[in-house]
Design a protein around this motif. Structure first.
Motif, PDB file in Angstrom:
ATOM      1  N   CYS A 169       0.835  -1.204   0.000  1.00 52.16           N
ATOM      2  CA  CYS A 169       0.000   0.000   0.000  1.00 52.16           C
ATOM      3  C   CYS A 169       0.871   1.255   0.000  1.00 52.16           C
ATOM      4  O   CYS A 169       2.008   1.245   0.483  1.00 52.16           O
ATOM      5  N   PHE A 170       0.304   2.327  -0.519  1.00 58.39           N
ATOM      6  CA  PHE A 170       0.950   3.631  -0.496  1.00 58.39           C
ATOM      7  C   PHE A 170       0.553   4.349   0.793  1.00 58.39           C
ATOM      8  O   PHE A 170      -0.609   4.319   1.207  1.00 58.39           O
ATOM      9  N   PHE A 171       1.523   5.020   1.403  1.00 57.69           N
ATOM     10  CA  PHE A 171       1.282   5.787   2.628  1.00 57.69           C
ATOM     11  C   PHE A 171       1.681   7.239   2.398  1.00 57.69           C
ATOM     12  O   PHE A 171       2.720   7.525   1.787  1.00 57.69           O
ATOM     13  N   VAL A 172       0.832   8.141   2.888  1.00 58.13           N
ATOM     14  CA  VAL A 172       1.049   9.583   2.717  1.00 58.13           C
ATOM     15  C   VAL A 172       0.752  10.299   4.030  1.00 58.13           C
ATOM     16  O   VAL A 172       0.157   9.720   4.948  1.00 58.13           O
ATOM     17  N   LEU A 173       1.135  11.570   4.096  1.00 57.43           N
ATOM     18  CA  LEU A 173       0.747  12.393   5.241  1.00 57.43           C
ATOM     19  C   LEU A 173      -0.776  12.529   5.280  1.00 57.43           C
ATOM     20  O   LEU A 173      -1.425  12.589   4.231  1.00 57.43           O
ATOM     21  N   SER A 184       1.735   2.592  14.346  1.00 58.70           N
ATOM     22  CA  SER A 184       1.086   2.646  15.657  1.00 58.70           C
ATOM     23  C   SER A 184       2.127   2.689  16.770  1.00 58.70           C
ATOM     24  O   SER A 184       1.999   3.466  17.729  1.00 58.70           O
ATOM     25  N   LYS A 185       3.173   1.886  16.641  1.00 64.27           N
ATOM     26  CA  LYS A 185       4.243   1.878  17.645  1.00 64.27           C
ATOM     27  C   LYS A 185       4.953   3.227  17.711  1.00 64.27           C
ATOM     28  O   LYS A 185       5.416   3.647  18.777  1.00 64.27           O
ATOM     29  N   LEU A 186       5.047   3.896  16.557  1.00 65.00           N
ATOM     30  CA  LEU A 186       5.733   5.190  16.476  1.00 65.00           C
ATOM     31  C   LEU A 186       4.813   6.366  16.819  1.00 65.00           C
ATOM     32  O   LEU A 186       5.239   7.518  16.759  1.00 65.00           O
ATOM     33  N   ASN A 187       3.551   6.042  17.147  1.00 67.32           N
ATOM     34  CA  ASN A 187       2.540   7.077  17.426  1.00 67.32           C
ATOM     35  C   ASN A 187       2.351   8.028  16.242  1.00 67.32           C
ATOM     36  O   ASN A 187       2.154   9.236  16.414  1.00 67.32           O
ATOM     37  N   LEU A 188       2.403   7.442  15.057  1.00 67.72           N
ATOM     38  CA  LEU A 188       2.244   8.238  13.835  1.00 67.72           C
ATOM     39  C   LEU A 188       0.994   7.842  13.053  1.00 67.72           C
ATOM     40  O   LEU A 188       0.794   8.327  11.929  1.00 67.72           O
ATOM     41  N   ASP A 189       0.149   6.991  13.627  1.00 64.77           N
ATOM     42  CA  ASP A 189      -1.009   6.516  12.880  1.00 64.77           C
ATOM     43  C   ASP A 189      -2.047   7.606  12.642  1.00 64.77           C
ATOM     44  O   ASP A 189      -2.939   7.436  11.810  1.00 64.77           O
ATOM     45  N   ASP A 190      -1.944   8.734  13.352  1.00 66.05           N
ATOM     46  CA  ASP A 190      -2.852   9.853  13.079  1.00 66.05           C
ATOM     47  C   ASP A 190      -2.228  10.875  12.131  1.00 66.05           C
ATOM     48  O   ASP A 190      -2.894  11.797  11.673  1.00 66.05           O
ATOM     49  N   LYS A 191      -0.945  10.699  11.813  1.00 61.28           N
ATOM     50  CA  LYS A 191      -0.249  11.635  10.936  1.00 61.28           C
ATOM     51  C   LYS A 191       0.011  11.066   9.544  1.00 61.28           C
ATOM     52  O   LYS A 191       0.242  11.826   8.598  1.00 61.28           O
ATOM     53  N   ILE A 192      -0.007   9.736   9.437  1.00 65.02           N
ATOM     54  CA  ILE A 192       0.264   9.077   8.162  1.00 65.02           C
ATOM     55  C   ILE A 192      -0.857   8.089   7.883  1.00 65.02           C
ATOM     56  O   ILE A 192      -1.284   7.349   8.775  1.00 65.02           O
ATOM     57  N   THR A 193      -1.342   8.067   6.649  1.00 61.86           N
ATOM     58  CA  THR A 193      -2.505   7.238   6.328  1.00 61.86           C
ATOM     59  C   THR A 193      -2.294   6.476   5.028  1.00 61.86           C
ATOM     60  O   THR A 193      -1.410   6.800   4.226  1.00 61.86           O
ATOM     61  N   ILE A 194      -3.118   5.471   4.808  1.00 63.67           N
ATOM     62  CA  ILE A 194      -3.081   4.684   3.571  1.00 63.67           C
ATOM     63  C   ILE A 194      -3.738   5.482   2.443  1.00 63.67           C
ATOM     64  O   ILE A 194      -4.818   6.045   2.620  1.00 63.67           O
ATOM     65  N   ALA A 195      -3.082   5.489   1.286  1.00 59.75           N
ATOM     66  CA  ALA A 195      -3.605   6.234   0.136  1.00 59.75           C
ATOM     67  C   ALA A 195      -3.925   5.301  -1.027  1.00 59.75           C
ATOM     68  O   ALA A 195      -3.963   5.737  -2.181  1.00 59.75           O
ATOM     69  N   GLY A 196      -4.177   4.052  -0.739  1.00 59.56           N
ATOM     70  CA  GLY A 196      -4.505   3.086  -1.790  1.00 59.56           C
ATOM     71  C   GLY A 196      -3.513   1.953  -1.836  1.00 59.56           C
ATOM     72  O   GLY A 196      -2.373   2.079  -1.361  1.00 59.56           O
ATOM     73  N   CYS A 197      -3.938   0.825  -2.392  1.00 60.13           N
ATOM     74  CA  CYS A 197      -3.121  -0.387  -2.387  1.00 60.13           C
ATOM     75  C   CYS A 197      -3.133  -1.048  -3.761  1.00 60.13           C
ATOM     76  O   CYS A 197      -4.060  -0.857  -4.557  1.00 60.13           O
ATOM     77  N   VAL A 198      -2.101  -1.837  -4.019  1.00 62.20           N
ATOM     78  CA  VAL A 198      -2.080  -2.668  -5.220  1.00 62.20           C
ATOM     79  C   VAL A 198      -2.715  -4.014  -4.869  1.00 62.20           C
ATOM     80  O   VAL A 198      -3.140  -4.248  -3.741  1.00 62.20           O
ATOM     81  N   ASN A 199      -2.780  -4.903  -5.846  1.00 57.59           N
ATOM     82  CA  ASN A 199      -3.401  -6.199  -5.606  1.00 57.59           C
ATOM     83  C   ASN A 199      -2.645  -7.007  -4.559  1.00 57.59           C
ATOM     84  O   ASN A 199      -1.412  -6.953  -4.501  1.00 57.59           O
ATOM     85  N   ALA A 200      -3.376  -7.751  -3.756  1.00 58.58           N
ATOM     86  CA  ALA A 200      -2.749  -8.638  -2.775  1.00 58.58           C
ATOM     87  C   ALA A 200      -2.092  -9.811  -3.492  1.00 58.58           C
ATOM     88  O   ALA A 200      -2.531 -10.234  -4.564  1.00 58.58           O
TER      89      ALA A 200
END
Length: 262
Positions: free
Chosen positions: A110-114, A191-207
């Motif tokens: 998956c792609f991750f963005v701010l 989540s461990k880095l406490n960044l789950d509210d600052k960085i989010t999923i922006a879409g994924c490729v096929n599993a």
């Protein structure tokens, strides 16, 4: 005095018996990466793929040696026959290795963005002009050809246990627009880095399915044939009994193992 001597002899006998039992077991050497929740280095939970191989190759018959490396190094030591198996690539990542019929799990890149970034991955055309972080020797499924044709867009770095933290830092410093990596691992690390509210999923490729992949080196050909046969003989019964699905549920992996295409 005699009691003490007998006790000492008993202890020595027990130790010798344990050592003899260990030497009689077949040693299987696995090269792995720290890729929790699939493969967890020094953490309490081993990771679902390590639990799976320990079930298929039980301690009563086998001695498993699992050593952790950077990803590219892990591929190399299996490729050259120093280790019997690699945990756990998609087939595109190491096509020259030998694969059993049955998988070990699946991955979705998956792609991750701010969080404030409104960009979303909607296909190849949406990647134009972006600077993208990526781990070396990893498969991004349907985008593998795009990567080969547009390498200048990608910032490639070795996959180490710090990969997610490093790329999250690049995002925060606006050194990349997005980075791509496996969903389960990245969500856990953010989540461990406490960044789950600052960085989010922006879409994924096929599993895509991942495997316990075995060395194709001629020096270990006989052993590998036996290990693959064992894997494919044991795996279906673990599926049918519900054991594997329970294992995935334990690690919050949302994949219906019975649906995979053999």
């Amino acid at each position: 005095m005699l009691h003490t001597i007998l006790k000492f002899v008993t202890v020595l006998t027990f130790i010798f018996a344990c050592q003899l039992d260990a030497t009689n077991k077949e040693v299987i050497k696995f090269a792995a990466i720290d890729w929790c929740p699939q493969l967890c280095g020094q953490q309490k939970d081993q990771g679902y793929i390590i639990e799976l191989i320990k079930k298929i190759y039980p301690a009563s018959e086998y001695q498993l040696q699992i050593d952790f490396f950077p990803w590219s190094r892990a591929i190399k030591v299996v490729r050259n026959g120093q280790y019997h198996a690699l945990l756990s690539p998609a087939k595109y990542e190491a096509p020259d290795l030998h694969y059993p019929i049955n998988p070990a799990g699946n991955q979705q890149m998956c792609f991750f963005v701010l969080a404030e970034n409104k960009w979303r991955y909607t296909g190849v055309q949406s990647l134009a002009g972006l600077s993208i972080g990526i781990a070396a020797d990893t498969s991004i499924e349907e985008l593998n050809q795009y990567f080969l044709e547009n390498e200048a867009q990608f910032q490639v770095q070795p996959y180490l246990e710090r990969y997610v933290a490093q790329n999250a830092n690049k995002l925060l410093k606006h050194r990349v627009d997005t980075f791509i990596f496996t969903r389960n691992t990245t969500v856990l690390e953010l989540s461990k880095l406490n960044l789950d509210d600052k960085i989010t999923i922006a879409g994924c490729v096929n599993a895509e399915m991942v495997f316990v992949a075995f060395s194709s080196h001629p020096d270990v050909k006989r052993e590998i044939s036996n290990y693959i046969a064992r894997y494919d003989a044991e795996y279906p019964s673990l599926v049918n009994s519900g054991w594997i699905q329970s294992l995935y549920d334990k690690y919050n992996i949302s994949w219906d193992v019975s649906s995979h295409d053999k």
